[in-house]
Design a protein around this motif. Structure first.
Motif, mmCIF file in Angstrom:
data_model
loop_
_atom_site.group_PDB
_atom_site.id
_atom_site.type_symbol
_atom_site.label_atom_id
_atom_site.label_comp_id
_atom_site.label_asym_id
_atom_site.label_seq_id
_atom_site.Cartn_x
_atom_site.Cartn_y
_atom_site.Cartn_z
ATOM 1 N N ILE D 147 4.476 -25.110 37.713
ATOM 2 C CA ILE D 147 5.523 -25.058 38.721
ATOM 3 C C ILE D 147 5.381 -25.967 40.147
ATOM 4 N N SER D 148 6.354 -26.642 40.174
ATOM 5 C CA SER D 148 6.553 -27.483 41.213
ATOM 6 C C SER D 148 6.581 -26.922 42.443
ATOM 7 N N GLU D 149 6.487 -27.632 43.735
ATOM 8 C CA GLU D 149 6.555 -26.971 44.919
ATOM 9 C C GLU D 149 7.785 -27.895 45.590
ATOM 10 N N ASP D 150 8.744 -28.214 44.638
ATOM 11 C CA ASP D 150 9.823 -29.033 45.391
ATOM 12 C C ASP D 150 10.765 -28.023 46.384
ATOM 13 N N THR D 151 10.929 -26.991 45.942
ATOM 14 C CA THR D 151 11.873 -26.061 46.716
ATOM 15 C C THR D 151 11.231 -25.804 48.086
ATOM 16 N N GLN D 152 9.927 -25.774 48.317
ATOM 17 C CA GLN D 152 9.230 -25.495 49.562
ATOM 18 C C GLN D 152 9.676 -26.557 50.335
ATOM 19 N N ARG D 153 9.372 -27.757 49.595
ATOM 20 C CA ARG D 153 9.480 -29.166 50.303
ATOM 21 C C ARG D 153 10.966 -29.408 50.829
ATOM 22 N N VAL D 154 11.836 -28.778 49.978
ATOM 23 C CA VAL D 154 13.466 -29.099 50.439
ATOM 24 C C VAL D 154 13.537 -28.186 51.686
ATOM 25 N N GLY D 155 12.901 -26.990 51.636
ATOM 26 C CA GLY D 155 13.285 -25.921 52.437
ATOM 27 C C GLY D 155 12.780 -26.581 53.870
ATOM 28 N N ALA D 156 11.545 -26.910 53.858
ATOM 29 C CA ALA D 156 10.933 -27.444 54.988
ATOM 30 C C ALA D 156 11.601 -28.715 55.576
ATOM 31 N N SER D 157 11.950 -29.501 54.568
ATOM 32 C CA SER D 157 12.812 -30.704 55.161
ATOM 33 C C SER D 157 14.068 -30.324 55.883
ATOM 34 N N LEU D 158 14.717 -29.200 55.095
ATOM 35 C CA LEU D 158 16.188 -28.749 55.655
ATOM 36 C C LEU D 158 15.771 -28.175 57.035
ATOM 37 N N TYR D 159 14.717 -27.696 57.209
ATOM 38 C CA TYR D 159 14.779 -27.091 58.535
ATOM 39 C C TYR D 159 14.033 -27.936 59.692
ATOM 40 N N ARG D 160 13.290 -29.137 59.135
ATOM 41 C CA ARG D 160 12.764 -29.835 60.223
ATOM 42 C C ARG D 160 13.925 -30.925 60.474
ATOM 43 N N TYR D 161 13.802 -31.770 59.397
ATOM 44 C CA TYR D 161 14.813 -32.992 59.858
ATOM 45 C C TYR D 161 16.283 -32.820 59.912
ATOM 46 N N GLY D 162 16.688 -31.901 58.972
ATOM 47 C CA GLY D 162 17.961 -31.550 58.700
ATOM 48 C C GLY D 162 18.500 -30.165 59.513
ATOM 49 N N ALA D 163 17.763 -29.916 60.581
ATOM 50 C CA ALA D 163 18.174 -28.575 61.041
ATOM 51 C C ALA D 163 19.542 -28.789 61.871
ATOM 52 N N LEU D 164 19.644 -29.950 62.381
ATOM 53 C CA LEU D 164 20.838 -29.989 63.161
ATOM 54 C C LEU D 164 22.261 -30.239 62.136
ATOM 55 N N PRO D 165 22.262 -31.014 61.183
ATOM 56 C CA PRO D 165 23.145 -31.072 60.243
ATOM 57 C C PRO D 165 23.389 -29.785 59.656
ATOM 58 N N PHE D 166 22.344 -28.939 59.215
ATOM 59 C CA PHE D 166 22.246 -27.726 58.790
ATOM 60 C C PHE D 166 23.319 -26.678 59.532
ATOM 61 N N GLU D 167 22.950 -26.752 60.968
ATOM 62 C CA GLU D 167 23.928 -25.836 61.903
ATOM 63 C C GLU D 167 25.371 -26.313 61.717
ATOM 64 N N ILE D 168 25.330 -27.810 61.808
ATOM 65 C CA ILE D 168 26.813 -28.339 61.809
ATOM 66 C C ILE D 168 27.527 -27.866 60.605
ATOM 67 N N ALA D 169 26.494 -27.942 59.305
ATOM 68 C CA ALA D 169 27.410 -27.607 58.222
ATOM 69 C C ALA D 169 27.712 -25.942 58.066
ATOM 70 N N SER D 170 26.930 -25.214 58.675
ATOM 71 C CA SER D 170 27.190 -23.814 59.171
ATOM 72 C C SER D 170 28.541 -23.655 59.727
ATOM 73 N N LEU D 171 28.583 -24.497 60.645
ATOM 74 C CA LEU D 171 30.051 -24.445 61.738
ATOM 75 C C LEU D 171 31.287 -24.874 60.509
ATOM 76 N N LEU D 172 30.904 -25.758 59.810
ATOM 77 C CA LEU D 172 32.052 -26.358 59.135
ATOM 78 C C LEU D 172 32.455 -25.272 58.231
ATOM 79 N N LEU D 173 31.499 -24.684 57.497
ATOM 80 C CA LEU D 173 31.788 -23.502 56.687
ATOM 81 C C LEU D 173 32.692 -22.373 57.367
ATOM 82 N N LEU D 174 32.189 -22.079 58.575
ATOM 83 C CA LEU D 174 32.903 -21.185 59.279
ATOM 84 C C LEU D 174 34.392 -21.480 59.627
#
Lengths: 439, 377, 177, 226, 131
Positions: D147-174
């Protein structure tokens, strides 16, 4: 492997036998999975066959009837007679239907449900077909493909009832899928993995089923799951009193039975996932000791535990179906969007708060053992988590009541109104009295 | 009633946001061969039209060519759920035209059996109404109690559904041996069973959501349309022929008229449930007060009512069922006209349904408690 | 503007609603029935099974039941009780009875007399409403509606019963479970 | 990253099915068939993601695309019922100009691609250190797969480096939710939802968008609410 | 300097079959890129040539997917090269999927609004700025 448990030797024996013919790689990666897949498909198909029997019997008992009694003892062969009838029945395709899509929609439906079984951990060790690190996501995504079958079946039939049923069911499944997926997040936060086997082991190592930490999520998941399966009281797509039979109005014979099979198999999927995520999967206290060191017996007992847990949930399906009236379509959507989704979002927030509280308390109360694989809690920590979980139920109820305070259906849920009893004097015309009543 | 254009070309939801949906004549929840043409916007009913007559048998015309006693079996086949009540209208009309004096025992037995018939009719209504809304279990529980009543009918009349219960001037037979005990047993067991239905439905939030505020009709509208029976009383009009023009033995019996408040489906449901309780009360009283004596009056060999016309109606389970009889003094009626409660109640369907969803149409057809045998005659 | 008046719930009702008492009450009832079906053998508590297993267990039909017609015969002489008076045919609202009489010559006390006797009796059960008016009209208790109720046949012609069938009874198939 | 054995077989199967289904998507006459072929393409691409070790993205792809977006597409196709229009003799493709442009573009791309691939031929087939990453993977429950740990790494990345874009994306969806709801509403539905200024109603009815019966029906529908 | 075709020609000349077999049996990053590029061009062709606006939308989805494939392939490649933040490609893909979902919602809303007004979904009939 003691001789007492020779009964449970077959897996090892089989393993040895297979190793004579195939290489180890092939046995591990090809032969065993195929055996497991065959076993699961057979069992699920038999279940789908006998689910109709169980459904009819249980409904009959709840309705003071006997149910099927004529084919075989207690009607036990009835499903086989039904299956033979359905398979030999003429396969009708309506003239104006889209022939290809009409023909293949049932297969999509069956495939989408059966593929899901590949990641459900029925038991430890050889009880799992495959353990994927995105197990839960896999289940959700594959079951979301099932929507396509319904919408295509409804559209390709070229019938208004079927189209309405297809649109209804797809809207229903899409909207309940959201709350279904979100309700699992809380459990994931405790388990710290998406793998279904991992979630089970997290519960086993904690000796606590996640239903204790996540009662709210369990309720949401169950309700959404029932709605997702289009079962009563959410069986709008096939509401026979309104839409005749919804998306499969035009289907007959074998293709109809495929939809039927997919429905019952999907029930097993939802029950299986609920068991795995919230009811501890194959874990039950004491089973390991009972097995007395025999691995195969342990796996077998775990399998039994899993099936028993699933059976309880499946009985709940039947029970609810034969007790409740059916929701109306807009009420169903209301329930999905205004109750289930806010509740599942609240659940995520509340779970985060719970974990934060557990960590914050750690200095004083010694709550958290480790955060490595799953949140391993000490006894005190478990107490706090369970308390928070049940507090979450009440908070969610208050939150939802506030959110829906203007909703029509919420306000209707009041106790019965009294009916006026008018005692008109004997023999006197009631017209004058009625006029007086109206004024 | 006004006509809905039935479009023939293939249409889509957006080409023409108003979709025409044919409900029936073969549809699980139109309670027979009723065809309802719905014009929908999405799933909201904009307009609807009822197409009836699939079960027309020309009963009124047939009656003109039959001797008076021969007509009674045809009345059973109007509202076949309430054959005993229907039969009573006919025999009472002829008896009153003839000026016959019916012995009191016959009156009491008629009262008991018509009230049992009302209960059985309401039970079937409850069963199908609940089924339409999706509560399957109530269906079979209600049919179980109905079976008890039908067994009494079978013992008494020799038939379960279309009983041909009464004869002009009385009854074909006296009450059978064990009649009192059978009825008493039913009367004893019935309240518990009603409570069970109420457990499954009355307070259930889904049931409330499906019925409260659905198919509302105000008292004034209900009177204007000519609704009768529980459909009218659900709107709050305390009109009951058993009270206003008592027939059979009703004048001696004590009972209340349940009356709703809002005129919605839920009120009509509660009214009918309460009516079953009141019917049970009537049966109980009548059983106690039932006198001994003959059950048949002395009737002429050939029944020839004097020339003239006469209207008589009783409170059937569905509403006021009446008979307008014109006699020319011969042994066959000149004209028979039925006042059909279901047909008139059905007129309210459009007013009740417009603005609601398709699923509500089903509930409203259920709450009107129609029987197509009587509507089409 | 609201068309429906609903009373304000009391605290107790609110609590009941909060804990979904309405739902659980219903579920408890169906569970009782489910358990009762397995334990309550003769439906003593009213939660048992109510089904009649019709083809395997014959239902008890009431003595007054109006079923298949029969022409009774004198039990001693085995002659038909029918005197061909045609009253049943006149009483029938559906005209489904045809009585065909014939005159036979016989001597009564040495004198030749003509007597009307029954030749053929046609009864169309497909049109019959089983109202029993014919039975009531019969002066000799000959025509009777019996308790036999399995009248189905494979053809329309099978519904028309002649004298022989009416006297002997139709050979009906008994369905065994 | 060189695939071998069964992996390469599956690669070719899914790659070809993605391409063929993609072509059919563009060429199918019936829009529903077109959508179905697109679904096949998306599933095949998801399978390619799995081959590339991005299971999480594959799952999300099926969940969002197949379960969500494509259902939406099918909904809309059913609402506007294009199939009936296209089954006739109507031309499938646009005018020649566009077709030529497309062909030119495809030719250009293929040319450039060949150039680029050939330029760096062999360098992609890196001499990867077999098992360097695989050793760290933990064994799965069945004991035969890792089992690879890729999912965890994606999650970590998403919330560390991509936190701002992530929020922007949620706004976009709204915004997308609100926007699509607004766009898809008819004036009648707005009327029922009580979203129309009463002063506008006469204008709308004058423009023929609302009939008096509809206004009345909307008022009645409102009245049924408790 | 090589002409663009030199390596291809070289492939064809010497050991071409071996090379081909090798590259078919062991697809590497370049194969993923080629698949992605082909999907992309199919999508572009669809956008340019089709007249049905819904099919055009679907072609756009195809294009986005081709881009996703490239992102994932590079992410995987960089991961094996030992790059620190190799999963950035996957993260970016998540955002693309989000954008695609939002675009589908808005776009299809527009299509429905358009269809209500114009009763057509053919792009060459939708040629006015205002109606």
């Amino acid at each position: 492997m003691t001789s007492t448990f020779a009964l449970f030797a077959p897996p090892n024996f089989l393993d040895d036998l297979l190793l004579r013919f195939f290489g180890e790689q092939t046995v591990n990666y090809v032969v065993w999975p195929f055996i497991q897949i065959g076993a699961v498909i057979t069992l699920v198909a038999v279940w789908a066959l006998y689910a109709s029997y169980l459904e009819r019997k249980i409904s009959a008992f709840m309705q003071a009837r006997l149910g099927p009694m004529r084919v075989g003892k207690w009607g036990l062969l009835q499903p086989i007679a039904d299956a033979v009838k359905l398979l030999t029945k003429e396969d009708l395709v309506p003239e104006k239907a889209d022939p290809y899509i009409f023909r293949y929609a049932p297969y999509i439906s069956v495939a989408a449900t059966f593929i899901t079984f590949s990641v459900v951990p029925f038991a430890p060790d050889w009880g799992v077909i495959t353990d994927v690190n995105i197990g839960l996501l896999f289940v959700l995504s594959i079951s979301s493909v099932g929507v396509l079958a319904l919408i295509l079946a409804g559209w390709s039939s070229n019938s208004k009832y079927a189209l309405l049923g297809g649109l209804r069911s797809s809207a229903q499944m899409v909207s309940y899928e959201v709350s279904m997926g979100l309700s699992l997040v809380g459990a994931l936060m405790f388990a710290r993995t998406l793998s279904l086997s991992g979630i089970t082991t997290a519960q086993a190592s904690d000796s606590v089923w996640f239903i204790a930490y996540q009662p709210l999520a369990f309720a949401i998941f169950l309700i959404s799951g029932i709605a997702e399966n289009n079962r009563a009281p959410f069986d709008l797509p096939e509401a026979e009193s309104e839409l005749v039979a919804g998306f499969h109005t035009e289907y007959s014979g074998m293709r109809w039975s495929l939809f039927f099979m997919a429905e019952y198999a999907a029930m097993v999927v939802v029950a299986g996932v609920a068991t795995t995520v919230f009811l501890g999967g194959w874990y039950f206290p004491g089973v390991y000791r009972l097995a007395g060191g025999s691995n195969n017996l342990y796996v077998f007992l775990s399998l039994v535990v899993f099936i028993v847990k699933m059976a309880v949930l499946l009985y709940l399906y039947f029970w609810l179906r034969w007790t409740f009236p059916r929701y109306r379509y807009d009420q169903l959507m209301d329930l999905g969007w205004k109750w289930m989704i806010p509740a599942s979002l609240l659940n995520i927030v509340w779970t985060a708060v719970t974990i934060f509280v557990l960590q914050a308390l750690d200095g004083r109360l010694d709550t958290v053992e480790s955060l490595n694989r799953g949140v391993n809690l000490t006894g005190q920590g478990k107490g706090v988590a369970v308390f928070m979980g049940f507090a979450g139920l009440f908070i969610a109820a208050l939150f939802l009541a506030y959110l829906n305070r203007h909703s029509r259906d919420f306000n209707l849920k009041k106790q019965r109104r009294e009916i006026k009893l008018v005692d008109v004097p004997k023999g006197a015309p009631a017209v004058a009295r009625a006029a007086a009543d109206n004024a | 009633m006004h006509q809905v254009e039935v479009a023939t070309t293939q249409e889509t939801l957006l080409d023409n946001p108003e979709m025409v949906l044919n409900m029936g004549p073969q549809h699980p929840s139109t309670h027979g061969v009723l065809r309802v043409v719905l014009r929908l916007d999405g799933e909201t009913v904009i307009d609807l039209d009822c197409d009836i007559g699939f079960l027309h048998r020309g009963m009124e015309k047939i009656a003109e060519n039959r001797l008076y006693p021969m007509i009674a079996p045809y009345w059973d086949r109007l509202d076949y759920i309430a054959a005993v009540s229907n039969g009573l209208v006919w025999v009472e009309t002829v008896e009153q035209m003839l000026g016959l004096e019916i012995p009191p025992r016959a009156h009491y037995i008629r009262t008991i059996l018509t009230e049992l018939n009302r209960i059985s009719s309401h039970l079937l209504w409850l069963a199908t109404h609940a089924l339409d809304i999706g509560a399957f279990t109530v269906l079979l529980h209600a049919l179980r109690e109905r079976e008890e009543i039908l067994k009494i009918f079978e013992q008494q009349f020799g038939a379960r559904l279309t009983c041909h219960a009464w004869r002009i001037g009385g009854m074909p037979n006296d009450a059978y041996e064990g009649f009192t005990e059978d009825v008493q047993r039913f009367v004893d067991i019935f309240p518990k069973r009603i409570d069970q239905y109420e457990t499954l439905l009355s307070e259930n939030r889904i049931w409330l959501g499906r019925t409260v505020g659905i198919g509302v009709i105000s008292a004034a509208d209900a009177v204007a349309i000519g609704l009768s029976g529980p459909s009218l009383r659900g709107s709050g009009v305390a009109w009951d022929i058993r009270k206003s023009r008592p027939y059979a033995a009703y004048a001696d019996l004590d009972f209340d008229i349940p009356v709703g408040e809002n005129g919605d489906t839920y009120d009509r449901y509660l009214v009918r449930l309460e009516e079953m309780r009141q019917s049970r009360r009537i049966v109980q009283q009548a059983l106690k007060q039932m006198p001994d004596g003959p059950v048949n009056a002395k009737i002429p060999k050939v029944i020839k009512p004097p020339a003239g016309d006469y209207y008589h109606s009783i409170e059937g389970p569905k509403g006021e069922i009446g008979c307008y009889l014109v006699s020319d003094g011969t042994s066959r009626p000149y004209r028979v006209r039925v006042r059909p409660p279901c047909l008139i109640n059905l007129q309210a369907l459009r007013q009740m349904c417009v603005g609601h969803l398709v699923a509500d149409v089903v509930a409203i057809i259920g709450t009107l408690d129609i029987v197509l045998g009587e509507i089409d005659r | 503007m609201s068309l429906v008046k609903v009373p304000r719930p009391t605290l107790g009702e609110r609590l009941k609603r909060f804990f979904m008492a309405d739902m659980f009450k219903g579920m408890w009832l169906t569970l009782k029935y489910n358990v009762g079906a397995l334990t309550d053998k003769d439906s003593v508590k009213g939660f048992g099974i109510y089904t009649e297993q019709y083809p395997s267990v014959r239902p008890q039909v009431a003595p007054r039941f109006h079923g298949a017609p029969r022409l009774n015969m004198d039990p001693e002489t085995h002659e038909s009780l029918c005197i061909a008076c045609n009253l049943c045919a006149l009483a029938c609202p559906e005209d489904c009875i045809d009585v065909i009489a014939m005159d036979i010559e016989m001597s009564v006390g040495g004198k030749p007399r003509k007597k009307k006797v029954l030749d053929e009796f046609i009864f169309d059960t497909s049109r019959c409403m089983f109202c029993a008016l014919c039975q009531e009209a019969c002066p000799t208790a000959c025509l009777e509606l019996t308790q036999e109720f399995e009248l189905a046949t494979y053809s329309r012609a099978g519904f028309v019963w002649n004298r022989e069938m009416l006297e002997q009874g139709r050979e009906s198939r008994k369905f065994e479970a | 990253m060189v695939l071998s054995g069964w992996e390469s077989v599956f690669f070719w199967v899914f790659a070809l099915s993605a391409l063929v289904a993609g072509l059919l998507t563009v060429m199918a006459r019936n829009a529903v068939h077109s959508a179905l072929f697109l679904i096949s393409t998306l599933v095949s691409v998801a399978a390619l993601f799995v081959l590339l070790g991005a299971e999480f993205i594959a799952g999300v792809q099926i969940l969002v695309y197949v379960g969500g977006v494509m259902v939406l597409f099918l909904f809309v196709i059913m609402l506007v019922n294009v199939s009936a229009e296209e089954r006739g003799s109507e031309e499938l493709f646009n005018r020649t100009g566009q077709v030529t442009a497309a062909v030119c573009f495809v030719a250009l791309l293929v040319f450039g691609l060949f150039y680029a691939v050939n330029q760096s031929a062999g360098s992609f087939a890196s001499n990867r250190s077999e098992g360097a990453g695989a050793a760290r993977l933990r064994t799965a429950e069945t004991g035969v797969s890792k089992i690879s740990e890729d999912t965890q790494r994606v999650g970590a990345s998403l919330y560390r480096y991509g936190a701002l874009p992530f929020e922007i994306a949620s706004l976009l969806l709204l915004v997308a939710i609100v926007g699509s709801v607004l766009l898809a509403r008819t004036s009648k539905q707005e009327l029922v939802a009580d979203d129309v200024d009463p002063r506008v109603i006469p204008e709308l009815s004058a423009a023929g968008e609302l009939t008096p019966a509809e206004i009345e029906a909307a008022a009645r529908a409102k009245a049924f609410e408790v | 300097m090589n002409s663009p075709f030199t390596p291809a020609l070289a492939l064809l000349q010497g050991g071409a079959l071996d090379n081909l077999q090798q590259s078919l049996q062991h697809p590497d990053l370049s194969k993923f890129l080629i698949i992605g590029a082909l999907l992309f061009s199919i999508g572009v062709a669809g956008v340019l040539t089709r007249r049905n606006i819904i099919v055009i939308f679907m072609s756009i989805e195809l294009i986005l997917n081709a881009a996703n494939l490239n992102f994932i392939a590079f992410s995987r490649y960089l991961q094996e090269q030992g790059s620190v933040n190799a999963v950035a490609g996957q993260v970016f893909t998540v955002f693309i999927i989000v954008v695609a979902a939002a675009e589908a919602a808005i776009g299809l809303g527009l299509v429905i609004a358009l269809y209500r007004n114009r009763e057509t979904i053919f792009v060459d009939k939708i040629d006015l700025l205002k109606w």
